[in-house]
Motif scaffolding. Structure first.
Motif, mmCIF file in Angstrom:
data_model
loop_
_atom_site.group_PDB
_atom_site.id
_atom_site.type_symbol
_atom_site.label_atom_id
_atom_site.label_comp_id
_atom_site.label_asym_id
_atom_site.label_seq_id
_atom_site.Cartn_x
_atom_site.Cartn_y
_atom_site.Cartn_z
ATOM 1 N N TYR A 75 -3.859 34.260 7.350
ATOM 2 C CA TYR A 75 -2.564 33.709 7.780
ATOM 3 C C TYR A 75 -1.713 33.361 6.547
ATOM 4 C CZ TYR A 75 0.914 30.819 10.134
ATOM 5 O OH TYR A 75 2.100 30.305 10.600
ATOM 6 N N THR A 105 -0.549 16.844 5.463
ATOM 7 C CA THR A 105 0.001 15.709 6.189
ATOM 8 C C THR A 105 0.091 16.053 7.671
ATOM 9 O OG1 THR A 105 1.286 14.975 4.295
ATOM 10 C CG2 THR A 105 2.037 14.241 6.440
ATOM 11 N N ASP A 137 0.972 18.989 14.705
ATOM 12 C CA ASP A 137 1.448 19.717 13.528
ATOM 13 C C ASP A 137 0.818 19.209 12.237
ATOM 14 O OD1 ASP A 137 3.274 21.513 14.777
ATOM 15 O OD2 ASP A 137 4.549 19.775 15.189
ATOM 16 N N VAL A 138 0.525 20.151 11.357
ATOM 17 C CA VAL A 138 -0.005 19.851 10.027
ATOM 18 C C VAL A 138 0.930 20.489 8.997
ATOM 19 C CG1 VAL A 138 -1.934 20.223 8.421
ATOM 20 C CG2 VAL A 138 -2.391 19.739 10.832
ATOM 21 N N GLU A 139 1.433 19.661 8.071
ATOM 22 C CA GLU A 139 2.333 20.156 7.034
ATOM 23 C C GLU A 139 1.650 20.105 5.682
ATOM 24 O OE1 GLU A 139 5.488 17.389 7.226
ATOM 25 O OE2 GLU A 139 6.100 18.005 9.224
ATOM 26 N N THR A 140 2.181 20.870 4.727
ATOM 27 C CA THR A 140 1.680 20.765 3.365
ATOM 28 C C THR A 140 2.260 19.497 2.732
ATOM 29 O OG1 THR A 140 3.505 21.871 2.268
ATOM 30 C CG2 THR A 140 1.767 23.284 3.169
ATOM 31 N N LEU A 141 1.762 19.167 1.539
ATOM 32 C CA LEU A 141 2.258 17.978 0.837
ATOM 33 C C LEU A 141 3.730 18.140 0.448
ATOM 34 C CD1 LEU A 141 -0.768 17.033 -1.452
ATOM 35 C CD2 LEU A 141 -0.104 16.058 0.758
ATOM 36 N N ASP A 142 4.249 19.367 0.482
ATOM 37 C CA ASP A 142 5.662 19.604 0.206
ATOM 38 C C ASP A 142 6.491 19.648 1.478
ATOM 39 O OD1 ASP A 142 5.351 19.695 -2.563
ATOM 40 O OD2 ASP A 142 4.648 21.764 -2.461
ATOM 41 N N GLU A 189 6.141 21.589 4.056
ATOM 42 C CA GLU A 189 6.297 22.878 4.723
ATOM 43 C C GLU A 189 5.438 22.880 5.987
ATOM 44 O OE1 GLU A 189 5.608 25.467 0.683
ATOM 45 O OE2 GLU A 189 4.210 23.919 1.309
ATOM 46 N N PRO A 190 6.002 23.302 7.129
ATOM 47 C CA PRO A 190 5.174 23.437 8.331
ATOM 48 C C PRO A 190 4.104 24.487 8.069
ATOM 49 C CG PRO A 190 7.509 23.695 8.842
ATOM 50 C CD PRO A 190 7.392 23.724 7.357
ATOM 51 N N PHE A 191 2.860 24.254 8.504
ATOM 52 C CA PHE A 191 1.780 25.171 8.140
ATOM 53 C C PHE A 191 0.881 25.480 9.339
ATOM 54 C CE2 PHE A 191 -1.954 25.758 4.899
ATOM 55 C CZ PHE A 191 -1.945 27.122 5.136
ATOM 56 N N LEU A 192 0.153 24.448 9.801
ATOM 57 C CA LEU A 192 -0.852 24.666 10.837
ATOM 58 C C LEU A 192 -0.658 23.669 11.971
ATOM 59 C CD1 LEU A 192 -3.841 25.010 8.333
ATOM 60 C CD2 LEU A 192 -2.674 26.886 9.530
ATOM 61 N N SER A 248 -1.869 28.319 14.155
ATOM 62 C CA SER A 248 -0.716 28.418 13.270
ATOM 63 C C SER A 248 0.335 27.427 13.743
ATOM 64 C CB SER A 248 -0.140 29.829 13.306
ATOM 65 O OG SER A 248 0.321 30.147 14.605
ATOM 66 N N GLN A 249 1.118 26.910 12.782
ATOM 67 C CA GLN A 249 2.252 26.085 13.191
ATOM 68 C C GLN A 249 3.317 26.971 13.821
ATOM 69 O OE1 GLN A 249 5.587 25.878 12.023
ATOM 70 N NE2 GLN A 249 5.826 24.383 13.674
ATOM 71 N N SER A 250 3.485 28.165 13.274
ATOM 72 C CA SER A 250 4.508 29.072 13.809
ATOM 73 C C SER A 250 4.041 29.676 15.129
ATOM 74 C CB SER A 250 4.759 30.198 12.810
ATOM 75 O OG SER A 250 3.585 30.982 12.666
ATOM 76 N N ARG A 268 9.889 27.780 14.952
ATOM 77 C CA ARG A 268 9.564 28.779 13.927
ATOM 78 C C ARG A 268 8.719 29.917 14.484
ATOM 79 N NH1 ARG A 268 8.586 28.034 8.633
ATOM 80 N NH2 ARG A 268 6.394 28.258 9.141
ATOM 81 N N ALA A 325 1.643 34.478 8.342
ATOM 82 C CA ALA A 325 2.732 33.503 8.458
ATOM 83 C C ALA A 325 4.104 34.140 8.274
ATOM 84 C CB ALA A 325 2.544 32.393 7.426
#
Lengths: 326, 298
Positions: free
Chosen positions: A182, A238, B199-204, B206-209, B218-220, B280, B292
């Motif tokens: 992915y 997060t 939802d799980v985002e990266t530390l920046d 960004e939507p991810f998982l 997948s988040q998308s 997304r 992704a």
């Protein structure tokens, strides 16, 4: 004595593992037929034949991992690998794919078949299916089971079980995870790689080191601290109010102290992860574990702390075996 | 080409389930797979809706199959699987251990969580009684084409992930419980708070998982809308649409119009984005550099 199954990413590691007391060594060919398809790692057919001769001369077995899922239209590569493993004298092949198991049972009936952890056979029905259908003789159990569950499984099956006791820890059901593809387009099932280095980008920022996998940030490490490799499921993320290791802490598996319990649960073989690790690492881990299984067989207390140095900088966990997740 | 509604991956209330399948009975899909895929502990809360849904769907002329769990470990779950098979409806296997419980010669479907990557596997499953296979979402288009041909050669209908958050992984551990600092056995069913997963985002940021109990998605929201022609040419016979909490009847109607040539992906894009969690889309597994990825020129 429980059988100690040890990793070898190179011919030198194979010899080191055998010399250190491995009962069996597992390895793979240097292509996408195995799940540690890393640059500079693995064996040519000739190297495998030499390695097997070396091991057999010293009473050790060699198991060949062909544990990816053959690419549609590219099956011939995996079929050739099976033939090469058999002609090199492999003691068994470790397989995961239904189609490849079927092919091996039909075309190489005398080549012993083990079920890879990548097949994620997590209950007696699954194991009995593989045993009855493909004549599988041993199953490498997924790392999602407790010792009690392993004991219960062994009561309902007639084949041997092998469990991971040391090294990297997959928290997802193995062979059933496409997180890596992915983010990067390359996965364990299709390409034999997870979170491949080719897609890792580190960048120095004011607050420390950022590690990205594809387009996604997996870690941020403050200056001066050791930066872990950005394996996707061990990343820091997060979710709502929570920030942390959503899937798994960056720990590695160490089930040394569970060896007596695993023996009682009917486990035949103990497996050490790490075909990507150095020859020196392999030798040291194998020596320690050989001492542990010998102590276990003799009914003596296990040697303490021998592996602490190897796990330095990384906390050890007994994973699912000790039932802390439930 | 037709449409298959996949099993709902999330934990919805009995009332929501009832309403959902009443609407699906009227939706332009040929078949529906239902049942609990992710967590056996959820089932008692909504299992009484299953016979009601089956009746409504069959009365509306739809083919109905029941899914197994994605990860069968406990004795109770093995028993549940055996009972599911005894009901006599087509069973969609999403954990291979169900094959051991399935009587010899009994027809079944293989779901997207069964590893079908090559012709040998399609042929093996066909010999065991598979009549329909939904391929794993991570397969690229070239593999899909080879497998669709293999399916045609042995009488197996081949289906592809058409819409929905991608099922990327299953684990022995429950991530919803972990995020709430609870053990799996005392989860208090917190996954029910997130009708499309958490939802799980990266530390920046960004939507991810997204996590959904023991499952990671997948988040998308993946969509094959831009690949319909390529999939049709490859010989794919059905698109799988995976349930989501918002506007799913409109989504199904949109794909039906798309495969009938009555609309375009560009015209459907707004409906897809408006209904998808966080709006997304992705379609990278089929032709892109990674799952992704999203491209409107696919």
């Amino acid at each position: 004595m429980m059988e100690l199954v040890c990793p070898a990413g190179t011919p030198a590691s194979l010899r080191a593992a055998v010399d250190a007391g491995a009962h069996a060594v597992y390895c793979g060919f240097n292509d996408e037929t195995n799940a540690r398809n890393f640059p500079g790692l693995n064996f040519s057919p000739e190297e495998l034949a030499e390695g097997i001769a070396y091991a057999h001369d010293r009473g050790a077995k060699v198991l060949v991992a062909l544990n990816t899922f053959p690419r549609a239209g590219g099956e011939v590569l995996w079929h050739r690998a099976l033939a090469n493993a058999e002609s090199a004298g492999a003691d068994a092949v470790i397989l995961a794919d239904l189609g490849l198991l079927d092919y091996a049972a039909t075309h190489h009936p005398n080549l012993r078949r083990h079920l890879s952890v990548q097949a994620a056979a997590a209950n007696p029905d699954a194991i009995n299916f593989y045993a009855a259908t493909f004549g599988v003789r041993r199953v490498v159990l997924p790392r999602v089971l407790t010792v009690d569950e392993i004991r219960a499984i062994n009561r309902e099956i007639d084949v041997e079980t092998e469990v991971f006791v040391f090294g990297g820890l997959c928290v997802m059901a193995e062979g059933r995870c496409s997180l890596s593809s992915y983010a990067t387009g390359r996965s364990p099932n299709m390409n034999g790689v997870c979170s491949p280095a080719s897609h890792v980008v580190y960048s120095e920022e004011t607050d420390g080191l950022r590690a990205r996998l594809g387009d996604f940030t997996i870690h941020r490490t403050p200056k001066g601290q050791p930066a872990p490799y950005p394996t996707l499921c061990k990343g820091c993320f997060t979710s709502g109010e929570q920030t942390g290791h959503v899937f798994e802490d960056p720990v590695s598996l160490d089930a040394t102290q569970l060896i007596p319990a695993l023996a009682k649960a009917g486990v035949t073989a103990l497996k050490i992860e790490g075909r990507q690790r150095s020859r020196a690492y392999v030798a040291e881990v194998v020596r320690s574990f050989r001492a542990a299984v010998e102590a276990q067989a003799a009914g003596l207390p296990l040697p303490q702390g021998a592996l602490a140095r190897l796990a330095e900088g990384q906390a050890g966990t007994t994973g699912a075996y000790a039932k802390t997740w439930r | 080409m037709d449409l298959t509604i996949g099993p709902n991956q999330f934990f919805w209330s009995a009332e929501t389930v009832r309403d959902f399948y009443a609407r699906m009975a009227q939706a332009p899909a040929a078949r529906v797979v239902l049942g609990e895929l992710v967590c056996s502990k959820r089932l008692p809360f909504w299992e009484n809706e299953i016979p009601v849904a089956i009746e409504a769907l069959q009365a509306a002329g739809k083919q109905v199959a029941l899914t197994t769990l994605a990860l069968i470990t406990l004795k109770r779950e093995r028993k549940l699987t055996a009972e599911l098979i005894e009901l006599g409806l087509p069973v969609e296997i999403n954990d291979l251990s169900a094959l051991q419980l399935l009587p010899e010669g009994r027809e079944f479907w293989a779901g997207p969580l069964v590893n079908v990557y090559n012709t040998g596997t399609v042929q093996f499953l066909a010999r065991r009684g598979a009549t329909r296979i939904c391929l794993p979402p991570e397969l690229p288009l070239e593999s899909v084409a080879v497998l669709a041909q293999a399916g045609r050669d042995c009488g197996v209908a081949v289906e592809v992930w058409g819409h929905g958050r991608l099922p990327l992984a299953v684990s022995g551990r429950c991530y919803h419980a972990r995020l709430h600092d609870r053990a799996k056995d005392s989860c208090q069913f917190v996954c029910g708070e997130d009708p499309d997963g958490r939802d799980v985002e990266t530390l920046d940021g960004e939507p991810f998982l997204a996590v959904n109990g023991i499952q990671t998605l997948s988040q998308s929201t993946a969509t094959a809308a831009w690949h319909i022609e390529a999939l049709r040419e490859a010989g794919v016979s059905s698109l799988r649409l995976s349930p989501q909490s918002r506007d799913f009847p409109e989504v199904v109607a949109g794909y039906a119009a798309l495969i009938a040539g009555q609309t375009t992906p560009a015209a459907l894009a707004d409906t897809l984005r408006d209904s998808a969690p966080l709006g997304r889309l992705s379609n990278g597994f089929l032709t892109g550099p990674c799952g992704a990825d999203f491209s409107e020129t696919a």
